[in-house]
Scaffold this active site. Structure first.
Site, PDB file in Angstrom:
ATOM      1  N   ALA A  66       0.875  -1.176   0.000  1.00 12.64           N
ATOM      2  CA  ALA A  66       0.000   0.000   0.000  1.00 12.64           C
ATOM      3  C   ALA A  66       0.908   1.221   0.000  1.00 12.64           C
ATOM      4  O   ALA A  66       2.052   1.156   0.481  1.00 12.64           O
ATOM      5  CB  ALA A  66      -0.867  -0.020   1.248  1.00 12.64           C
ATOM      6  N   GLY A 112       0.475  -4.952   0.890  1.00 14.41           N
ATOM      7  CA  GLY A 112      -0.717  -4.984   0.027  1.00 14.41           C
ATOM      8  C   GLY A 112      -0.458  -5.687  -1.302  1.00 14.41           C
ATOM      9  O   GLY A 112      -1.393  -6.197  -1.927  1.00 14.41           O
ATOM     10  N   GLU A 115      -0.817  -9.252  -0.531  1.00  9.00           N
ATOM     11  CA  GLU A 115      -2.250  -9.443  -0.250  1.00  9.00           C
ATOM     12  C   GLU A 115      -3.064  -9.465  -1.542  1.00  9.00           C
ATOM     13  O   GLU A 115      -4.011 -10.237  -1.683  1.00  9.00           O
ATOM     14  CB  GLU A 115      -2.748  -8.355   0.713  1.00  9.00           C
ATOM     15  N   GLU A 135       4.426  -5.328   7.395  1.00 10.62           N
ATOM     16  CA  GLU A 135       3.684  -4.266   8.091  1.00 10.62           C
ATOM     17  C   GLU A 135       4.134  -4.016   9.525  1.00 10.62           C
ATOM     18  O   GLU A 135       4.159  -2.872   9.971  1.00 10.62           O
ATOM     19  CB  GLU A 135       2.174  -4.578   8.071  1.00 10.62           C
TER      20      GLU A 135
HETATM   21  N1  COA Z   1       4.604   3.074  -0.592  1.00 13.40           N
HETATM   22  C1  COA Z   1       5.014   4.242  -1.135  1.00 13.40           C
HETATM   23  N2  COA Z   1       6.125   4.354  -1.861  1.00 13.40           N
HETATM   24  C2  COA Z   1       6.870   3.252  -2.044  1.00 13.40           C
HETATM   25  C3  COA Z   1       6.511   2.001  -1.502  1.00 13.40           C
HETATM   26  C4  COA Z   1       5.307   1.945  -0.746  1.00 13.40           C
HETATM   27  N3  COA Z   1       4.866   0.812  -0.206  1.00 13.40           N
HETATM   28  N4  COA Z   1       7.435   1.090  -1.836  1.00 13.40           N
HETATM   29  C5  COA Z   1       8.366   1.749  -2.564  1.00 13.40           C
HETATM   30  N5  COA Z   1       8.019   3.046  -2.697  1.00 13.40           N
HETATM   31  C6  COA Z   1       8.732   4.105  -3.412  1.00 13.40           C
HETATM   32  C7  COA Z   1       9.927   4.586  -2.628  1.00 13.40           C
HETATM   33  O1  COA Z   1       9.553   5.535  -1.649  1.00 13.40           O
HETATM   34  C8  COA Z   1      10.762   5.176  -3.746  1.00 13.40           C
HETATM   35  O2  COA Z   1      10.213   6.439  -4.079  1.00 13.40           O
HETATM   36  P1  COA Z   1      11.174   7.719  -4.310  1.00 13.40           P
HETATM   37  O3  COA Z   1      12.063   7.319  -5.462  1.00 13.40           O
HETATM   38  O4  COA Z   1      10.223   8.826  -4.652  1.00 13.40           O
HETATM   39  O5  COA Z   1      11.941   7.902  -3.048  1.00 13.40           O
HETATM   40  C9  COA Z   1      10.498   4.254  -4.906  1.00 13.40           C
HETATM   41  O6  COA Z   1       9.285   3.583  -4.612  1.00 13.40           O
HETATM   42  C10 COA Z   1      11.584   3.210  -5.108  1.00 13.40           C
HETATM   43  O7  COA Z   1      11.743   2.502  -3.904  1.00 13.40           O
HETATM   44  P2  COA Z   1      13.153   2.336  -3.151  1.00 13.40           P
HETATM   45  O8  COA Z   1      12.887   2.128  -1.703  1.00 13.40           O
HETATM   46  O9  COA Z   1      14.079   3.462  -3.504  1.00 13.40           O
HETATM   47  O10 COA Z   1      13.702   0.996  -3.840  1.00 13.40           O
HETATM   48  P3  COA Z   1      14.721  -0.051  -3.209  1.00 13.40           P
HETATM   49  O11 COA Z   1      15.109  -0.952  -4.308  1.00 13.40           O
HETATM   50  O12 COA Z   1      15.815   0.658  -2.464  1.00 13.40           O
HETATM   51  O13 COA Z   1      13.875  -0.867  -2.119  1.00 13.40           O
HETATM   52  C11 COA Z   1      11.926  -2.045  -1.301  1.00 13.40           C
HETATM   53  C12 COA Z   1      12.802  -1.680  -2.514  1.00 13.40           C
HETATM   54  C13 COA Z   1      10.700  -2.776  -1.827  1.00 13.40           C
HETATM   55  C14 COA Z   1      12.715  -2.985  -0.373  1.00 13.40           C
HETATM   56  C15 COA Z   1      11.518  -0.754  -0.548  1.00 13.40           C
HETATM   57  O14 COA Z   1      10.983   0.175  -1.482  1.00 13.40           O
HETATM   58  C16 COA Z   1      10.497  -0.955   0.537  1.00 13.40           C
HETATM   59  O15 COA Z   1      10.827  -1.471   1.607  1.00 13.40           O
HETATM   60  N6  COA Z   1       9.214  -0.549   0.303  1.00 13.40           N
HETATM   61  C17 COA Z   1       8.181  -0.589   1.267  1.00 13.40           C
HETATM   62  C18 COA Z   1       7.672  -2.018   1.456  1.00 13.40           C
HETATM   63  C19 COA Z   1       6.612  -2.073   2.526  1.00 13.40           C
HETATM   64  O16 COA Z   1       6.854  -1.862   3.687  1.00 13.40           O
HETATM   65  N7  COA Z   1       5.375  -2.390   2.094  1.00 13.40           N
HETATM   66  C20 COA Z   1       4.274  -2.539   2.973  1.00 13.40           C
HETATM   67  C21 COA Z   1       3.472  -1.317   3.043  1.00 13.40           C
HETATM   68  S1  COA Z   1       2.098  -1.529   4.156  1.00 13.40           S
END
Ligand code: COA
Length: 260
Positions: A66, A112, A115, A135
Site C-alpha cells: 500500500a 498490500g 495481499e 507491516e
Molecule cells: N509506498 C510508497 N512508496 C513506495 C513504496 C510503498 N509501499 N514502496 C516503494 N516506494 C517508493 C519509494 O519511496 C521510492 O520512491 P522515491 O524514489 O520517490 O523515493 C520508490 O518507490 C523506489 O523505492 P526504493 O525504496 O528506492 O527501492 P529499493 O530498491 O531501495 O527498495 C523495497 C525496494 C521494496 C525494499 C523498498 O521500497 C520498501 O521497503 N518498500 C516498502 C515495502 C513495505 O513496507 N510495504 C508494505 C506497506 S504496508
C-alpha cells in the site's frame, strides 16, 4: 477505458491488468485501488474475457505494498476505513469474481502487494520475486486480508513467522510453501501465465465460476462448503455448457462451450 495508474489489455480471451506506477514500485494508492476495482469489474462482466492476469509494470516489482505516503498520518478511524474499503473494493472483490484471476508476481510482492496476489485465485512467480508482509516493521498489521489468507495458503506457523519477522521469502521458498504454484525466469512469466490461462479458457467458464464459489465456501465462516458444492453441482445441470460438454464427450468431439 483510460486509467491513470493501470493498463488493461485484452487479447484472445485473456485480460491482462498491469499496475503501472513503476517509479513507486507499483505501490497501491487510493486511486490505483479504485481503478483496479473498475478494471476487474469490467473484465469480469466482459463475456469475451475468460481469464484475468494481474501483474506489475517494470522488472522490479509486482506491488511493493500500500502507498505508505498516503496513510502515514491517519488516525484510528481512518485506518479502520482504509482496510475495510480496500478489502471490499479490491481484495474480497477479486477473490469472489467468477472469472479466474492469476497473479503474475514479477518482483517484490510486499504488504498490500502480497495481499493482492493472495486474493487472486492462484499465483505464478518470476525467479527474482520477493514476497513478504512487512507491516509490523511499520507499526501496523496487514489490513487487506493478509492475516487471514497467508495462514490459509502456507499454514499458521509459517504465516506467524513471516508476519512477525516482517521478512521476505524468495520465489523458491514461496514455491516450497505453496504460496506460488510455479517459478519461472522473468521473460517467461507472462507467457507461462497465458499458457495456463489458455488451458483454463478451453473449459466451461460457467462451471469454473461455480467451482470458484464452492472452493471459496470452504474458507467462509458459517458456510458449509459441502452444501455449497451440492448446490453448485446441481445448478450446472441446468446450463447449456453442461449439455454441450456431456454431448461432445459422448459424440467423441471437442466441446464448444457457449458460456451459458
Ligand atoms: N509506498 C510508497 N512508496 C513506495 C513504496 C510503498 N509501499 N514502496 C516503494 N516506494 C517508493 C519509494 O519511496 C521510492 O520512491 P522515491 O524514489 O520517490 O523515493 C520508490 O518507490 C523506489 O523505492 P526504493 O525504496 O528506492 O527501492 P529499493 O530498491 O531501495 O527498495 C523495497 C525496494 C521494496 C525494499 C523498498 O521500497 C520498501 O521497503 N518498500 C516498502 C515495502 C513495505 O513496507 N510495504 C508494505 C506497506 S504496508
Amino acid at each position: 477505458m483510460k486509467y491513470n495508474n493501470i493498463i488493461s489489455e485484452k487479447n484472445k480471451g485473456i485480460t491482462i491488468i498491469t499496475i503501472n506506477r513503476p517509479k513507486k514500485l507499483n505501490a497501491l494508492n487510493r486511486e490505483t485501488i479504485e481503478e483496479l476495482h473498475l478494471a476487474f469489474d469490467a473484465a469480469n462482466k466482459d463475456k469475451n474475457t475468460k481469464v484475468i492476469i494481474v501483474t506489475g509494470s517494470g522488472e522490479k516489482a509486482f506491488v511493493a505494498g500500500a502507498d505508505i505516503s498516503e496513510f502515514a498520518d491517519y488516525d484510528v478511524s481512518e485506518g479502520t476505513k482504509l482496510a475495510a474499503k480496500g478489502q471490499e473494493l479490491l481484495f474480497d472483490f477479486i477473490e469472489n469474481l467468477s472469472t479466474p484471476v492469476i497473479a503474475a508476481v514479477n518482483g517484490f510482492a510486499l504488504g498490500g502487494g502480497l495481499e493482492l496476489a493472495m486474493a487472486a485465485h492462484f499465483r505464478v512467480a518470476s525467479d527474482n520475486a520477493k514476497l513478504g508482509l512487512p507491516e509490523v516493521s511499520l507499526g501496523v498489521i496487514p489490513g487487506y486480508g493478509g492475516t487471514q489468507r497467508l495462514p490459509q495458503l502456507v499454514g499458521k506457523g509459517r504465516a506467524m513467522e513471516m508476519i512477525m519477522t516482517a521478512g521476505m521469502i524468495d520465489a523458491n521458498q514461496a514455491l516450497n510453501y505453496g504460496l506460488v504454484n510455479h517459478v519461472i525466469i522473468q521473460d517467461e512469466l507472462l507467457p507461462l501465465c497465458e499458457k495456463i490461462a489458455t488451458k483454463i479458457a478451453r473449459n466451461s467458464i460457467v462451471a469454473i465460476g461455480a467451482a470458484i464459489k464452492a472452493i471459496n465456501a470452504n474458507f467462509k465462516d458459517g458456510v458449509n462448503g459441502f452444501n455449497v458444492e451440492v448446490q453448485e453441482f446441481g445448478n450446472c445441470f441446468g446450463t447449456e455448457d453442461f449439455e454441450e460438454g456431456t454431448t461432445a464427450f459422448l459424440e467423441k468431439r471437442k466441446a464448444d462451450f457457449p458460456g451459458r
